[in-house]
Design an enzyme around this catalytic site. Sequence first.
Site, PDB file in Angstrom:
ATOM      1  N   HIS A   1      25.920  37.742   1.199  1.00 37.40           N
ATOM      2  CA  HIS A   1      25.863  36.847   2.363  1.00 37.40           C
ATOM      3  C   HIS A   1      27.165  36.879   3.181  1.00 37.40           C
ATOM      4  O   HIS A   1      27.198  36.289   4.267  1.00 37.40           O
ATOM      5  CB  HIS A   1      25.590  35.409   1.927  1.00 37.40           C
TER       6      HIS A   1
ATOM      7  N   ASP B   1      17.605  40.906  -4.009  1.00 34.73           N
ATOM      8  CA  ASP B   1      17.889  39.501  -4.267  1.00 34.73           C
ATOM      9  C   ASP B   1      16.803  38.619  -3.643  1.00 34.73           C
ATOM     10  O   ASP B   1      16.137  39.015  -2.679  1.00 34.73           O
ATOM     11  CB  ASP B   1      19.249  39.166  -3.654  1.00 34.73           C
TER      12      ASP B   1
END
Length: 343
Positions: free
Chosen positions: A157, A192
């Site tokens: 992220h 993910d």
Amino acid sequence: MHAFFDPVQKSHAPDTFLVSGAWRPCPEVPARADVFVEVAAGLGLPVSAPRDFGLTPLAAVHTAEYLQFLQTIHGRWQSLGGSRDVLPNVHPDRRDGPYPRSPVGQAGFHLGDTACPVTAQTWAAVYRSAQCAVAAADVVRGGARHAYALCRPPGHHAAADLTGGFCYLNTAAIAAQHLRARHDRVAVLDIDLHHGNGTQAIFYGRGDVLTVSLHADPLDFYPFFWGHAAERGTGAGLGANLNLPLPLGTPDGPWLAALDAALARINAFAPGALVLALGLDASADDPFGGLKVSPEGFRAAGHRIGALGLPTVLVQEGGYLSDSLGPCLHAALSGFQEGRRHD
């Protein structure tokens, strides 16, 4: 397959994070690393601490302002009489103006959400996590067929100058960029639960790194504002980004079908090497509860990815404490190794 981990990575341990307006225990805890190390050792993987490659591989994907911020912000925050951990209390609606001089302004500029408190130990931990990614990429760049970077905290992220979702340094992007010194084209496959928005942002305008992500649909799930199927890249990177958002609760079958679409795109790109952003939080037992993948699903995924036959760096991303965290990692790594037996 060699694995890299440094116990210093466990020193980053914020107690809480702010979500849905409430302070809750942070699920990104040091004990995650203990599970990963135990699984790697149980599979007979040699686990060692990486050597220090310095800041250069990190600066290849992150800005100098951002790296300096992460190194210095905690001490400067404390000198203002701030809280124990650094948390933003401003959220700018623009990031293209003058760079703030105040630590408060810089915290707002670089900390993208309230899931990334900076503790006194954060820089040391994330720096060593990044060195694991560099070390794994370096051995693959040197001729090894695969290596596992046991990165904790995770990284996907984090953008060039922005934290997010427990992530500070983008370990998958760092590994991919390090591989570029040997390979003209590199692919990043992110499995993910959450979209790898930081990785996408770093490579979005480039055609030499293909980014592919299968994840819970961001219309309903973090990171919300990125990860949609229409996002294909820009400029030289147009067509070098593929997002495969999935409905909440997706089980093994449709998840593996999305993986097959991802692998087909990777084959068409014909990369010289692959980075697998190995998140395990798509597990049906993960506390985030977004998708419903079983250990058997992770084994099948690992086998299909291994069967690509590409030099591969496996970079640990999400996956939070549950009874099946270890079994899911064991299944993914075992399946990958089984898929590589033809090498």
